[in-house]
Design an enzyme around this catalytic site. Structure first.
Site, PDB file in Angstrom:
ATOM      1  CD  GLU A  57      -2.672   1.565   0.187  1.00 30.85           C
ATOM      2  OE1 GLU A  57      -3.322   0.643  -0.307  1.00 30.85           O
ATOM      3  OE2 GLU A  57      -2.697   2.731  -0.254  1.00 30.85           O
ATOM      4  CB  THR A  72      -5.869  -0.472  -3.696  1.00 30.03           C
ATOM      5  OG1 THR A  72      -5.368   0.444  -2.746  1.00 30.03           O
ATOM      6  CG2 THR A  72      -5.289  -1.837  -3.409  1.00 30.03           C
ATOM      7  CG  HIS A  91      -4.675   3.981   2.957  1.00 30.98           C
ATOM      8  ND1 HIS A  91      -5.368   5.171   3.068  1.00 30.98           N
ATOM      9  CD2 HIS A  91      -5.116   3.383   1.824  1.00 30.98           C
ATOM     10  CE1 HIS A  91      -6.183   5.286   2.035  1.00 30.98           C
ATOM     11  NE2 HIS A  91      -6.057   4.225   1.262  1.00 30.98           N
ATOM     12  CG  ASP A  97      -1.311   0.467  -3.751  1.00 28.92           C
ATOM     13  OD1 ASP A  97      -0.435   1.268  -3.350  1.00 28.92           O
ATOM     14  OD2 ASP A  97      -2.427   0.355  -3.203  1.00 28.92           O
ATOM     15  CG  HIS A  98      -1.913   3.900  -5.188  1.00 27.78           C
ATOM     16  ND1 HIS A  98      -1.821   4.692  -4.077  1.00 27.78           N
ATOM     17  CD2 HIS A  98      -2.785   2.909  -4.866  1.00 27.78           C
ATOM     18  CE1 HIS A  98      -2.608   4.220  -3.132  1.00 27.78           C
ATOM     19  NE2 HIS A  98      -3.206   3.138  -3.580  1.00 27.78           N
TER      20      HIS A  98
HETATM   21  C1  GP9 Z   1      -8.887  -0.639   0.727  1.00 25.50           C
HETATM   22  C2  GP9 Z   1      -7.461  -0.523   0.460  1.00 25.50           C
HETATM   23  C3  GP9 Z   1      -7.034   0.899   0.241  1.00 25.50           C
HETATM   24  O1  GP9 Z   1      -9.319  -1.940   0.844  1.00 25.50           O
HETATM   25  O2  GP9 Z   1      -7.102  -1.341  -0.582  1.00 25.50           O
HETATM   26  O3  GP9 Z   1      -7.518   1.387  -0.935  1.00 25.50           O
HETATM   27  P1  GP9 Z   1      -6.950   2.702  -1.641  1.00 25.50           P
HETATM   28  O4  GP9 Z   1      -7.586   3.883  -0.982  1.00 25.50           O
HETATM   29  O5  GP9 Z   1      -5.474   2.732  -1.534  1.00 25.50           O
HETATM   30  O6  GP9 Z   1      -7.394   2.531  -3.045  1.00 25.50           O
HETATM   31 MN    MN Z   2      -3.841   1.627  -2.154  1.00 27.41          MN
END
Ligand code: GP9
Ligand code: MN
Length: 643
Positions: free
Chosen positions: A255, A299, A414, A473-474
């Site tokens: 994440e 994500t 996150h 992921d980003h």
């Molecule tokens: C939520 C998690 C976070 O289940 O994958 O999502 P994001 O906000 O990074 O897209």
């Molecule tokens: Mn994410």
């Protein structure tokens, strides 16, 4: 008294328009970072809320009863303020404007929890002040407020002026930004030119268009798309072919982990000690030029790229908007090889519509929140902490049949990057952005969780017979934090730097393989599926409709397209509508970028055709041909051979 009466009375309609106009303009300047380059742009920004407000409040003139008219005016004020306010809160978090599909993701909004609260301040109540004033005026009817029934002529003049304002605004915008509405990439540009309210009307129009697109798409469109895809195909690396055949695949989406933290320090402290060590491990291939290609779906977009080797959508989350399409996923090709396939993520199953789309993608099992025991002190920020999540995920892996493919998605790192005291292994950074300051600590925590993953896999005996793939992921730090980032990186954050900051780390670790090294290839998430298939010895890719290429192929394009049309090539970067020389980081002649801009556009357009038209439903993966039309459908004259 007589003197006072001589002043013309003000109507509530007029007041409501002025209030919202001022309020919208203030929020443009205070809450959104809209860049203004010249006086004309500043003027357009100022007038752009007006046409919509005149139109929607003007409707009140057709309401005869005073009470109902006033209620209408107040309800419209509340509604418009809500649209403005929702955009503002969303912008603070995503640095972007809301689109209709996102608005319908109420299940996600419910789960935003801490993040949503972070983006709303007490001072925001000021946004609703004018509504109180309107209500008070409607109730107490002060003498300066009045309303005389407008004549037909007056009404017609009013709406004539309204449309004149609209066309005036629109033509100024068009001269400032030709082809404005055909270029839907950039929402900021739309809001800047036609205003936040008209932008939403435009968005509704686009969404309607999308639903129609699928209904109208037909199999012949697949022919062109297929030609484009086939022309892009490269021979995958033979050295790497089947190198991990038969092993379990343990894939971790990290994440918000960006590349800039790897092998880097913050105030003298190492940020990712375990991952750093891994970059030098003889069994790890580490990629330092690997880009995320996600958009609003964050994500879930990264997951979409992994499974499909297709780009996500420029707007909305494809996990929501096109979950019913036919897809040819990595998961399905692993299923066909006898793999047990599972996604593991300790969040509610409906977030990003995962429960629905995973079924479609072919996952055998989704380990979501109810499959984890979140003990006391084991949750922070968005939910379960990464360390207990990883520990319990390894327990699940011990139970499932081998070979398996398990995709783990971490969560602790996150936004807003909160941690319990005992999980802070390093100090905060010291910049004007609390977000960036805390980010280093949560990344450091995720690094620790990955260390635990490796330890537990070794203990469980799963390690030797697995391949571990991990990638960010980003981005975690948006452009809203440029000042702080610039302090940390000790350089100015130009659009060029921002594009480079879209790099996320990629690790491919094959225990006891002796295959390792740092690889500088220019690659992206779109390339994961063909790469993994080649490593696992799956030849599915031959006929796949996909835009990625095997990362290890000698003929790799070395050209990365970001979802918003930016690109990175060996020598150039295109970002912020500017062409940049990669070596110097300085802007250069746009002509140099032009052919690549076209190429990126064409690739993204083909991609979107596939998704909007649900074109894969016409395509037979095995034969590489169009599917035989069902007997009820009219038969094509001949089945076009796509090869
Ligand atoms: C939520 C998690 C976070 O289940 O994958 O999502 P994001 O906000 O990074 O897209
Ligand atoms: Mn994410």
């Amino acid at each position: 008294m007589n003197n006072i009466r001589k002043f013309p009375k003000i109507s509530l309609i007029f007041l409501a328009i002025v209030f919202l106009w001022i309020k919208t303009y203030i929020s443009y300047n205070v809450s959104f970072s809209i860049t203004i380059d010249n006086a004309m742009q500043a003027f357009i920004l100022f007038i752009n809320p007006l046409s919509f407000l005149m139109l929607i409040f003007g409707v009140a003139m057709f309401i005869k009863k005073e009470n109902i008219r006033n209620i209408y005016i107040i309800v419209v004020s509340i509604f418009s303020t809500f649209v403005l306010f929702a955009n503002m809160a969303f912008y603070r978090f995503f640095n972007d404007f809301i689109t209709l599909p996102i608005l319908f993701q109420t299940s996600n909004f419910g789960d935003l929890g801490g993040s949503a609260m972070e983006t709303i301040y007490w001072s925001d109540t000021l946004y609703f002040m004018d509504i109180l004033v309107l209500i008070a005026i409607a109730k107490f009817k002060p003498s300066f407020i009045g309303y005389s029934k407008p004549s037909k002529i007056k009404k017609s003049t009013y709406f004539l002026v309204t449309s004149a304002v609209f066309f005036f605004n629109f033509s100024l915008a068009e001269s400032e930004r030709p082809e404005l509405l055909t270029r839907t990439f950039d929402r900021e540009m739309l809001v800047k030119n036609i205003g936040v309210y008209n932008y939403h009307l435009y968005d509704i129009y686009l969404q309607t268009k999308q639903s129609t697109q699928r209904a109208l798409a037909d199999s012949s469109e697949m022919v062109n798309v297929n030609n484009f895809v086939k022309a892009k195909k490269v021979e995958p690396s033979s050295d790497m072919n089947a190198i991990a055949e038969g092993r379990n695949i343990i894939l971790v989406e990290l994440e918000s982990v960006q590349e800039f933290v790897i092998n880097n320090e913050m105030n003298g402290e190492v940020i990712t000690p375990f991952l750093n060590e891994l970059t030098n491990h003889p069994d790890t291939m580490y990629f330092d030029n690997f880009y995320h290609q996600t958009e609003q779906g964050k994500t879930s977009d990264a997951e979409f790229l992994l499974d499909n080797s297709l780009y996500p959508l420029p707007r909305g989350a494809v996990f929501f908007t096109h979950s019913g399409n036919e897809y040819q996923t990595l998961t399905k090709s692993l299923n066909a090889e006898g793999y047990y396939t599972a996604s593991m993520h300790a969040n509610s199953k409906s977030f990003w519509n995962r429960d629905i789309i995973y079924d479609n993608f072919g996952y055998d099992r989704f380990y979501s929140l109810p499959d984890y025991t979140v003990g006391e002190g084991q949750a922070v920020n968005w939910g379960m902490k990464d360390i207990p999540f990883i520990e319990q995920s390894v327990e699940h892996m011990k139970e499932i049949e081998q070979p398996f493919f398990s995709k783990l998605i971490t969560l602790t790192n996150h936004h807003p990057f909160y941690l319990d005291e005992e999980d802070k292994f390093i100090e905060e950074f010291d910049s004007n952005s609390g977000t960036l300051n805390r980010y280093f600590q949560t990344v450091r925590y995720t690094d620790e969780a990955i260390k635990v993953l490796f330890e537990n896999l070794k203990e469980s005996g799963l390690y030797e017979n697995s391949i571990i793939i991990m990638y960010g992921d980003h981005y975690g730090i948006s452009e809203n934090h440029n000042t702080a980032m610039s302090k940390y990186l000790e350089k100015e954050i130009t659009p060029f730097e921002t594009a480079q900051l879209q790099r996320v780390p990629l690790f491919i670790h094959i225990p006891e393989s002796g295959v390792g090294g740092v690889n500088h290839s220019l690659v992206g998430q779109i390339d994961l599926k063909p790469t993994i298939e080649n490593i696992m010895g799956i030849n599915e890719s031959d006929n796949s409709i996909q835009f990625g290429q095997d990362i290890f192929s000698e003929n790799q394009d070395q050209f990365v397209i970001l979802r918003d049309g930016r690109f990175i090539s060996k020598d150039l970067v295109y970002a912020g509508q500017t062409c940049w020389d990669k070596e110097t980081g300085e802007s250069t002649d746009i002509e140099a970028c032009k052919p690549y801009i076209e190429r990126a556009k064409e690739e993204l357009a083909n991609n979107d055709k596939i998704i909007y038209g649900d074109l894969l439903r016409f395509y037979d993966l095995k034969s590489g041909n169009l599917k035989e039309p069902k007997s009820s459908e009219p038969k094509l004259e001949e089945n076009i051979n796509l090869k």
